[in-house]
Design an enzyme around this catalytic site. Structure first.
Site, PDB file in Angstrom:
ATOM      1  N   ASN A  32       0.854  -1.191   0.000  1.00 24.88           N
ATOM      2  CA  ASN A  32       0.000   0.000   0.000  1.00 24.88           C
ATOM      3  C   ASN A  32       0.895   1.248   0.000  1.00 24.88           C
ATOM      4  OD1 ASN A  32      -2.443   1.375  -0.122  1.00 24.88           O
ATOM      5  ND2 ASN A  32      -2.556   1.598   2.082  1.00 24.88           N
ATOM      6  N   GLY A  36       5.976   8.310   0.967  1.00 26.76           N
ATOM      7  CA  GLY A  36       6.994   8.051   1.993  1.00 26.76           C
ATOM      8  C   GLY A  36       7.846   6.847   1.599  1.00 26.76           C
ATOM      9  N   HIS A  37       7.195   5.776   1.143  1.00 27.66           N
ATOM     10  CA  HIS A  37       7.945   4.595   0.696  1.00 27.66           C
ATOM     11  C   HIS A  37       8.801   4.945  -0.526  1.00 27.66           C
ATOM     12  CE1 HIS A  37       4.299   2.510   2.513  1.00 27.66           C
ATOM     13  NE2 HIS A  37       5.283   1.935   3.152  1.00 27.66           N
ATOM     14  N   GLN A 153      10.493   1.723  15.951  1.00 32.56           N
ATOM     15  CA  GLN A 153      10.815   0.534  15.142  1.00 32.56           C
ATOM     16  C   GLN A 153      12.277   0.573  14.706  1.00 32.56           C
ATOM     17  OE1 GLN A 153       8.279  -1.377  11.950  1.00 32.56           O
ATOM     18  NE2 GLN A 153       9.481  -0.068  10.613  1.00 32.56           N
ATOM     19  N   VAL A 176       7.844  11.780   5.457  1.00 30.65           N
ATOM     20  CA  VAL A 176       7.220  12.572   4.391  1.00 30.65           C
ATOM     21  C   VAL A 176       5.802  12.923   4.853  1.00 30.65           C
ATOM     22  CG1 VAL A 176       6.511  12.588   1.964  1.00 30.65           C
ATOM     23  CG2 VAL A 176       8.597  11.384   2.651  1.00 30.65           C
ATOM     24  N   SER A 185       1.072   7.665   5.810  1.00 30.26           N
ATOM     25  CA  SER A 185       0.979   6.323   6.382  1.00 30.26           C
ATOM     26  C   SER A 185      -0.065   5.548   5.595  1.00 30.26           C
ATOM     27  CB  SER A 185       0.539   6.423   7.845  1.00 30.26           C
ATOM     28  OG  SER A 185       0.054   5.173   8.292  1.00 30.26           O
ATOM     29  N   SER A 186       0.193   4.266   5.450  1.00 31.34           N
ATOM     30  CA  SER A 186      -0.802   3.424   4.752  1.00 31.34           C
ATOM     31  C   SER A 186      -2.121   3.448   5.491  1.00 31.34           C
ATOM     32  CB  SER A 186      -0.298   1.984   4.664  1.00 31.34           C
ATOM     33  OG  SER A 186       0.941   1.962   4.000  1.00 31.34           O
TER      34      SER A 186
HETATM   35  O1  PAF Z   1       7.401  -0.541   8.697  1.00 36.52           O
HETATM   36  C1  PAF Z   1       6.870  -1.528   8.121  1.00 36.52           C
HETATM   37  O2  PAF Z   1       6.225  -1.419   7.070  1.00 36.52           O
HETATM   38  C2  PAF Z   1       7.024  -2.904   8.742  1.00 36.52           C
HETATM   39  O3  PAF Z   1       6.985  -2.836  10.124  1.00 36.52           O
HETATM   40  C3  PAF Z   1       8.271  -3.667   8.259  1.00 36.52           C
HETATM   41  C4  PAF Z   1       9.550  -2.948   8.643  1.00 36.52           C
HETATM   42  C5  PAF Z   1       8.206  -3.830   6.744  1.00 36.52           C
HETATM   43  C6  PAF Z   1       8.324  -5.067   8.885  1.00 36.52           C
HETATM   44  O4  PAF Z   1       7.211  -5.830   8.547  1.00 36.52           O
END
Ligand code: PAF
Length: 280
Positions: A32, A36-37, A153, A176, A185-186
């Site tokens: 998704n 940001g990704h 994380q 972002v 965020s998704s």
């Molecule tokens: O940040 C995320 O999307 C998830 O926590 C990750 C790092 C891909 C691990 O499943």
């Protein structure tokens, strides 16, 4: 873009890249994909010859009653975005390929995983650390990139990499934001129109707290209390809003200088997280 769905094929393809001295950068995701990704991918392209993205909605990091089933799966759109962004390899394994039956091993970064989000989502960070460790072992990248929106994380993954001597360089990339400040965020897709209008207040409240700290306020408890009151008044259910030390995520004291303000709050069914660094 090569799309690989099996662990063995992923290993073989990347061993080939490694043996021809390509630098591999890895962006793990749950799909998704948003800007940001794609920012992580852009940065990865700057530093590597071969950019690998994984899409795996990891059941281990969702608690009972959380949104694993309804987590948005947008395979076709994601593949098109990654192809357009110049990704070399998309690793998209099935759940059964990654989660073996009766798994005995859990990677648990104790002391960091039970703070903040971990206190509200028991087991969540064990699920993240276990899966990221597995993905690192499959992909064996030189570098891995993560968004700083998920600050805790990244701190947990950093501790894991250091303490387990995993030979991966970690890079955190700035959050972002939408034009109104809401961190991408998704999960923003879950927000109703009314909730979406309120959501930017989370970032604004972080900015207000940061300004207070930068201006020398030392009563962190009072800043946190006011922030929670403002958010609650606007309709959020606040899980936590905490001024922490940047290095170990413990509660900050007035004589700490490198800080991060972490927050998580729910609007209806959607849980939003965000953070801001403060250096004073
Ligand atoms: O940040 C995320 O999307 C998830 O926590 C990750 C790092 C891909 C691990 O499943």
């Amino acid at each position: 873009m090569k799309i690989i769905t099996s662990t063995i094929k992923c290993r073989t393809a990347l061993q080939l890249a490694r043996s021809s001295h390509q630098r591999i950068a890895f962006v793990p995701t749950m799909g998704n994909l948003h800007d940001g990704h794609l920012r992580l991918v852009q940065e990865a392209k700057q530093i590597a010859d071969c950019v690998v993205v994984s899409i795996f909605v990891n059941p281990l990091q969702f608690g009972v009653g959380e949104d694993f089933e309804r987590y948005p799966r947008t395979e076709t759109e994601d593949q098109a975005k990654l192809k357009a962004a110049g990704v070399d390899v998309l690793f998209q394994p099935s759940v059964s390929d990654i989660i073996t039956p009766n798994m005995h091993t859990v990677v648990s970064v104790k002391g960091l995983s039970d703070l903040h989000c971990g206190a509200f989502r028991p087991g969540h960070f064990d699920g993240v650390a276990t899966i990221v460790c597995k993905l690192f072992n499959i992909v064996q990248p030189h570098t891995a990139l993560f968004g700083l929106k998920d600050f805790q994380q990244l701190a947990i993954i950093r501790a894991m990499v250091n303490e387990l001597n995993i030979p991966v360089q970690l890079i955190g990339i700035e959050t972002v934001r939408e034009d109104d400040g809401l961190a991408m965020s998704s999960r923003n897709d879950y927000l109703t129109g009314k909730e979406r209008a309120i959501a930017p207040l989370l970032y604004q409240t972080l900015c207000t707290a940061r300004t207070a700290v930068q201006n020398g306020a030392q009563n962190y408890h009072e800043i946190e209390r006011q922030a929670v009151a403002d958010l609650t008044q606007a309709g959020f259910q606040v899980d936590y809003f905490t001024i922490c030390r940047y290095d170990n995520l413990q509660k900050a004291h007035a004589d700490d200088h490198e800080l991060v303000i972490l927050t998580a709050a729910r609007l209806g069914k959607t849980r939003l997280i965000d953070n801001l660094e403060v250096h004073r």
